[in-house]
Design an enzyme around this catalytic site. Structure first.
Site, mmCIF file in Angstrom:
data_model
loop_
_atom_site.group_PDB
_atom_site.id
_atom_site.type_symbol
_atom_site.label_atom_id
_atom_site.label_comp_id
_atom_site.label_asym_id
_atom_site.label_seq_id
_atom_site.Cartn_x
_atom_site.Cartn_y
_atom_site.Cartn_z
ATOM 1 N N HIS A 64 0.724 -1.265 0.004
ATOM 2 C CA HIS A 64 0.066 -0.024 -0.088
ATOM 3 C C HIS A 64 0.975 1.163 -0.003
ATOM 4 O O HIS A 64 1.984 1.043 0.640
ATOM 5 C CB HIS A 64 -0.933 0.134 1.380
ATOM 6 C CG HIS A 64 -2.060 -0.878 0.950
ATOM 7 N ND1 HIS A 64 -3.048 -1.362 1.983
ATOM 8 C CD2 HIS A 64 -2.964 -1.307 -0.146
ATOM 9 C CE1 HIS A 64 -3.897 -2.300 1.598
ATOM 10 N NE2 HIS A 64 -3.643 -2.109 0.038
ATOM 11 N N ASP A 66 1.184 3.985 1.075
ATOM 12 C CA ASP A 66 1.563 4.876 2.396
ATOM 13 C C ASP A 66 2.802 4.303 2.961
ATOM 14 O O ASP A 66 3.216 4.748 4.132
ATOM 15 C CB ASP A 66 0.778 5.146 3.446
ATOM 16 C CG ASP A 66 -0.220 3.774 3.855
ATOM 17 O OD1 ASP A 66 -0.440 2.951 2.948
ATOM 18 O OD2 ASP A 66 -0.503 3.646 4.939
ATOM 19 N N HIS A 67 3.278 2.989 2.530
ATOM 20 C CA HIS A 67 4.403 2.266 3.168
ATOM 21 C C HIS A 67 5.712 2.254 2.465
ATOM 22 O O HIS A 67 6.521 1.870 2.589
ATOM 23 C CB HIS A 67 3.802 0.795 3.549
ATOM 24 C CG HIS A 67 3.124 1.113 4.825
ATOM 25 N ND1 HIS A 67 3.281 0.704 6.093
ATOM 26 C CD2 HIS A 67 1.501 1.286 4.721
ATOM 27 C CE1 HIS A 67 2.079 0.861 6.892
ATOM 28 N NE2 HIS A 67 1.314 1.195 6.007
ATOM 29 N N ASP A 212 0.108 -2.899 9.124
ATOM 30 C CA ASP A 212 -1.172 -2.895 8.941
ATOM 31 C C ASP A 212 -1.717 -4.225 9.276
ATOM 32 O O ASP A 212 -1.346 -5.287 8.520
ATOM 33 C CB ASP A 212 -1.738 -2.306 7.505
ATOM 34 C CG ASP A 212 -1.113 -0.951 7.514
ATOM 35 O OD1 ASP A 212 -0.321 -0.475 8.156
ATOM 36 O OD2 ASP A 212 -1.901 -0.333 6.495
ATOM 37 N N HIS A 270 0.155 4.973 12.914
ATOM 38 C CA HIS A 270 -0.669 4.832 11.628
ATOM 39 C C HIS A 270 -2.146 5.258 11.992
ATOM 40 O O HIS A 270 -3.106 4.473 11.702
ATOM 41 C CB HIS A 270 -0.793 3.120 11.496
ATOM 42 C CG HIS A 270 -1.236 3.108 9.958
ATOM 43 N ND1 HIS A 270 -2.287 2.678 9.523
ATOM 44 C CD2 HIS A 270 -0.427 2.827 8.830
ATOM 45 C CE1 HIS A 270 -2.593 2.526 8.156
ATOM 46 N NE2 HIS A 270 -1.448 2.694 7.737
#
Length: 303
Positions: A64, A66-67, A212, A270
């Site tokens: 994803h 955002d990582h 996550d 997060h």
């Protein structure tokens, strides 16, 4: 031995309210490890005075954006700044294809080699080891394949009692042997036990990074007894259904994970962009696990 983590980014999905997407620097005996690399990571490294050239290992939990969306930019800047040392990257198998395509179509040929090692989600595995630390994957459950990472210090040698060693004029080349348990015999034949010339080393510590994941408890055994546990806490518990629908965790669930895992310290991170203020999330976690802290950007936490 230094063992601490500096938070570079703690936001989920998008940068907001002066919070950046996920990234952390782990310092183990002055060796720097980058964990996830969200957008803006290299700016955060500059902001907090961390030299990116000192990073030799990068760990990406999942794909994803955002990582990992800051990764190509960081690798490119290292290239432009003349890096020649190899870079080791650990992440999902498809990440290699993403990097290859990016560099292919920008006609970029890096000055330094990338050693890529694919991670897998079938079972936990040892993916990196040096004299100081072992790194294992933590199997998480998210909407796409995702792993966390457990960093475990190796047991150190015994500590020399300097005053005793100096008083006996023990040669310097004998000290490493004494640390390993060898007794010392002086020129008169007198024997001095290693146990009397040394003290016990510090107990090895563990940092568990849980990226996550839905809270399914399946990874508890892998993080049991962690000295510091970082756990995503995207939502507060009144949004449990939203957390479950998106395969995320609430701050109260993160606290319960820490409690069940018998962790010593919990870092919450997060955070959803819906939360401008984070104090309510911290209070929620502390109601169950008192030693909970917010993974605030720029803060360094000792493991």
């Amino acid at each position: 031995m230094r063992f601490d983590v500096t938070i570079l980014g703690s936001s989920s999905a998008t940068p907001i309210f002066n919070r950046n997407p996920t990234a952390q620097i782990l310092n183990i005996n002055e060796r720097l490890f980058l964990i996830d690399c969200g957008e803006g990571t290299q700016q955060q490294l500059l902001r907090y005075g961390i030299k990116s050239q000192r990073i030799n290992q990068i760990f990406i939990s999942h794909l994803h954006g955002d990582h990992y969306l800051g990764l190509v930019g960081l690798l490119s800047s290292l290239h432009l700044n003349g890096r020649v040392k190899p870079m080791s990257i650990f992440g999902p198998p498809e990440l290699k294809e993403i990097l290859d395509i990016q560099f292919k179509y920008s006609q970029t040929e890096l000055r330094y080699p990338i050693n890529f090692q694919a991670t897998h989600t079938e079972s936990s595995e040892l993916i990196f080891e040096n004299n100081d630390v072992m790194v294992e994957t933590i199997i998480l459950e998210h909407r796409i394949p995702c792993t966390g990472f457990k960093f475990t210090q190796k047991k150190r040698l015994r500590k020399i009692i300097r005053e005793k060693v100096e008083a006996l004029n023990i040669p310097l080349d004998m000290i490493p042997l004494i640390k390993r348990g060898m007794d010392y015999t002086d020129s008169k034949g007198l024997v001095y036990l290693s146990a009397d010339l040394t003290t016990d080393p510090d107990e090895p510590k563990t940092y568990a990074y849980c990226s996550d994941t839905i809270c399914n408890w399946k990874y508890l055994d892998q993080i049991k007894g962690a000295d510091t546990l970082y756990h995503e806490s995207t939502f507060m518990h009144d949004m449990l259904q939203r957390a479950e629908d998106t395969f995320h965790t609430t701050s109260l669930q993160a606290a319960e994970v820490a409690l069940r895992a018998e962790a010593k310290q919990l870092l919450l991170g997060h955070f959803s962009a819906r939360y401008r203020e984070l104090e309510p999330m911290l209070l929620e976690a502390r109601s169950l696990f008192p030693n909970s802290k917010l993974a605030i950007e720029g803060h360094t936490f000792e493991i």
